[in-house]
Design an enzyme around this catalytic site. Structure first.
Site, PDB file in Angstrom:
ATOM      1  CB  SER A   1      19.641  70.905 -18.170  1.00  0.00           C
ATOM      2  OG  SER A   1      19.753  69.813 -19.074  1.00  0.00           O
ATOM      3  CE  LYS A   2      12.706  72.427 -15.447  1.00  0.00           C
ATOM      4  NZ  LYS A   2      11.429  73.105 -15.764  1.00  0.00           N
TER       5      LYS A   2
END
Length: 488
Positions: A251-252
């Site tokens: 994920s980010k």
């Protein structure tokens, strides 16, 4: 049968690493088998989808070199390739299922469903749709229809189990007792993902569905729909998810996840393709570096691992460096041109009269560069008149005792050279060191800071040769002033 595969992203975000890897596996499989790679945009989430996101996805695929045979911009005989333009087909399929008794109208409101779910969970610990509307009489249905009562359409899940042979995981079975009669058309008339994806895959004659492990739970519902539509089942291959270094889903929080962020970050598309291909797939053996054509020739679905893959940014840097080393000089020059332009360092002569010199400079930095941007950043001192000195480097290497005289002696020695080549320059520097009774390393460090402003560079004598006699003289003179100013 010619294999037909599809990549079907939702334009609610740009092309991310996981989606790119899925697209790559589909593309490699199609190219290896002489099949067809279909791109379909699943833009059913109208609020979150946008044209900009669609273009972002297309840009990401183009950058990676994943060309599609049917889809947006190029069309095809099975279009349209935007799911939102196919809703009428989906609703027609649902209507046929209702007519055949394989699906039914559900008039339960969201509030009623929530209340029944809450009551069941308090007493029974779990709940699935209780088929209230499945038991309505014809008269009750007619009454609700005449009053235009809002209703969804649910698929009637039969008793038994669904089993399929996954090309990655092997046999997988789901008991229908754990699958409720699922909605295929919402009360607002919008088809659901389960119905839309099956209708489109049937219409587009998809033979293999290669997608992420997170879709395994969708597969039994979709197989039931295929069978209800009397359609041939595709083969399914569910590929492992990509995890971050902490073994949690990528994920980010792990850094860049958009493919185009890597494009802007100085990565080569062939390096990213190579890296992504080996995230969850192996051709066997220890080999890691592959060209695009070599990946196509080696790819097979049975090489996909059932275990999750870990995205290692340092490994990606290594792949990028390896592919940078393999670029032909003229190709490398074209690839670094945008970053040189952005830094204000580019000159047209670098691909013209000064081509050989520019290529030689790039070769100096090729072993040190991990990304395209590194070339302009690390070689800047070659392209500017006034260099920036690292303060710590000046304090350590230019303020030393007698360094001013040492640099003056080296400047004088270099001025007498018939040929300003690395061998002659090295001999001159070492001769000065011996004559002045100092270690050659001390002078080499001082000269490096004098001409580059930093303590680290490629081989000093190659650097001096490429800078040229005049610029080296000017920088030695300037460095003596800097050293004197620092000492005072």
């Amino acid at each position: 049968m010619i294999p037909r595969v599809r990549f079907a992203p939702s334009p609610t975000g740009y092309l991310h690493v996981g989606g790119a890897r899925t697209a790559l596996f589909n593309w490699l499989f199609a190219r290896r088998a002489g099949g067809v790679f279909v791109l379909r945009i699943e833009d059913t989430d109208a609020e979150r989808s946008s044209e900009a996101m669609v273009e972002g996805i297309l840009d990401g695929l183009r950058w990676l070199g994943l060309d599609w045979d049917e889809g947006p911009k190029i069309g095809g005989e099975h279009g349209p390739y935007f799911q939102s333009q196919r809703f009428d087909r989906h609703r027609a399929s649902a209507a046929r299922l209702v007519e055949r008794g394989l699906a039914y109208y559900c008039y339960c409101s969201p509030e009623e469903l929530a209340a029944r779910r809450a009551a069941a969970e308090q007493t029974e610990g779990g709940w699935k749709y209780d088929r209230v509307c499945c038991r309505l009489s014809d008269g009750e249905i007619a009454s609700r229809e005449s009053s235009r009562m809002p209703r969804a359409i649910r698929f009637r899940v039969p008793d038994g189990a669904t089993r399929f042979d996954d090309l990655v995981h092997g046999p997988i079975e789901f008991d229908h007792a754990n699958i409720e009669d699922f909605v295929i058309v919402r009360s607002d008339g919008l088809p659901t993902y389960q119905l839309s994806v099956v209708c489109d895959d049937v219409d587009m004659k998809i033979t293999h569905v290669v997608r992420g492990d997170d879709h395994i739970s969708n597969t039994p519902k979709q197989i039931l729909l295929y069978r209800a539509m009397d359609a041939a089942l595709p083969q399914f291959a569910h590929v492992p998810l990509i995890l971050g270094p902490d073994k949690k889903r990528l994920s980010k929080r792990h850094g860049a996840t958009s493919v185009m962020e890597y494009a802007r970050g100085g990565y080569l598309p062939e390096a990213m393709m190579n890296f992504l291909a080996l995230l969850g797939w192996s051709p066997g053996g220890d080999r890691e570096i592959f060209t695009r054509d070599e990946l196509v020739a080696a790819f097979a679905l049975d090489g996909i691992s059932g275990g999750n893959a870990v995205f290692n940014p340092e490994k990606l840097d290594w792949f990028n460096q390896q592919h940078l080393m393999r670029l032909a000089p003229d190709e490398l020059a074209l690839r670094v041109k945008p970053s040189f332009e952005a830094a204000g360092l580019w000159r047209g002569e670098f691909l013209g009269d000064r081509r050989a010199w520019f290529f030689a400079v790039l070769e100096l930095f090729r072993p040190r560069a991990k990304r395209l941007d590194d070339f302009a950043a690390q070689s800047r001192f070659f392209f500017v008149d006034a260099i920036d000195y690292d303060t710590a480097a000046v304090e350590k290497h230019l303020r030393g005792a007698d360094m001013d005289e040492h640099l003056a002696a080296i400047d004088a020695a270099l001025a007498t050279l018939d040929s300003f080549d690395p061998v002659a320059i090295e001999a001159a520097v070492r001769s000065v060191a011996e004559a002045r009774g100092v270690k050659a390393a001390s002078l080499i460090h001082g000269v490096r800071v004098a001409v580059t402003g930093k303590t680290v560079s490629p081989g000093l004598f190659e650097v001096l040769s490429l800078l040229g006699r005049t610029r080296v003289h000017d920088r030695l003179v300037a460095a003596r002033r800097v050293g004197a100013a620092s000492a005072s």
